[in-house]
Design an enzyme around this catalytic site. Structure first.
Site, PDB file in Angstrom:
ATOM      1  NE  ARG A   1      -3.448   2.185   3.024  1.00 34.25           N
ATOM      2  CZ  ARG A   1      -4.623   2.646   2.557  1.00 34.25           C
ATOM      3  NH1 ARG A   1      -5.252   1.995   1.602  1.00 34.25           N
ATOM      4  NH2 ARG A   1      -5.154   3.752   3.042  1.00 34.25           N
TER       5      ARG A   1
ATOM      6  CB  ILE B   1      -5.206   6.070  -1.074  1.00 36.77           C
ATOM      7  CG1 ILE B   1      -5.134   4.546  -1.184  1.00 36.77           C
ATOM      8  CG2 ILE B   1      -4.642   6.492   0.273  1.00 36.77           C
ATOM      9  CD1 ILE B   1      -3.690   3.995  -1.116  1.00 36.77           C
ATOM     10  CB  SER B   2     -10.529   4.001   0.011  1.00 35.79           C
ATOM     11  OG  SER B   2     -11.117   4.600  -1.124  1.00 35.79           O
ATOM     12  CD  GLN B   3     -11.550   3.334   7.270  1.00 33.18           C
ATOM     13  OE1 GLN B   3     -12.618   3.376   6.648  1.00 33.18           O
ATOM     14  NE2 GLN B   3     -11.493   3.301   8.578  1.00 33.18           N
TER      15      GLN B   3
END
Ligand code: SAH
Length: 216
Positions: free
Chosen positions: A35, A61-63
């Site tokens: 990530r 960027i999403s959780q």
């Protein structure tokens, strides 16, 4: 320095499994994708925290939990063609590709599309990134077993359901009255026959119209 694999493992256990995402294939994908490499260098140390993070162009960027939850609802199978609307950093695409999906992803901001495409091919994920407005079908052809939307849609666009193959699944955050969004899972049982279910409340950047950046 703690190796990233250990941080990924801790993220999976504390943020994802602990909140009820139990699909082993999803947990394995979340452990295996680096990530931190989808973030600007100055934010890489923070990659594993329980939060969305900025990726430039006012996008995020999403959780991690949200990526895992949406992937579990989507339930892609090896070899499935998956369409993503909202490439952003490319992280969600990488998670899907690592599960054996053939991913096509649409991004309206040229610089993000380019960067995501670079990161994905550098890491060896075979993803097609298109610089295009995912509210419109454009020249996209064929059917998809799965469709995932990762920006807040006012409502589901009709063409997203049309390109779903029978037996297919669509996951999207959709705006609800409270001003936030809620995840919807749409299952296509047959042409024109859908079963919808509502899941977690969430916050996403908005799905906007038209593409931007680039030369034309
Ligand atoms: N899936 C991403 C996070 C998405 S953020 C990740 O894993 O990093 C949402 C993205 O959707 C942003 O990059 C935004 O530019 C993009 N977006 C918003 N509206 C869009 C549209 N109409 N078509 C394509 N992309 C869109």
């Amino acid at each position: 320095m703690i190796p990233w694999e250990s941080r990924a493992e801790e993220m999976v256990e504390k943020q994802i499994r602990a909140r009820g995402v139990l699909s082993e294939s999803v947990l394995e994908a979340m452990r295996s994708v680096p990530r931190h490499l989808f973030l600007p260098e100055r934010l890489r140390e923070s990659a594993w925290i329980d939060s969305p993070l900025p990726i430039g162009e006012e996008q995020t960027i999403s959780q991690p939990y949200m990526v895992a939850k949406m992937t579990e609802l989507l339930a892609p199978e090896k070899g499935d063609s998956v369409l993503e609307i909202g490439t952003g950093s490319g992280y969600q695409s990488a998670v899907l590709a690592s599960m054996g999906a053939k991913v096509t992803s649409m991004e309206r901001i040229a610089s993000l599309a380019e960067k995501a495409s670079e990161t994905l091919s550098f890491l060896g994920y075979d993803v097609v990134v298109l610089w295009s407005d995912g509210r419109e079908k454009g020249e996209l052809a064929g059917k998809f077993q799965r469709v995932i939307v990762t920006a807040a849609a006012p409502e589901l666009e009709e063409w997203w359901s049309d390109v779903l193959a029978p037996g297919g699944r669509l996951v999207s955050p959709v705006s609800v009255l409270s001003g936030s969004e809620r995840l919807i899972l749409r299952e296509k049982r047959a042409p024109g026959v859908f079963v919808d279910s509502w899941h977690d409340y969430c916050r996403f950047v908005p799905l906007l119209q038209g593409r931007t950046g680039g030369i034309c």
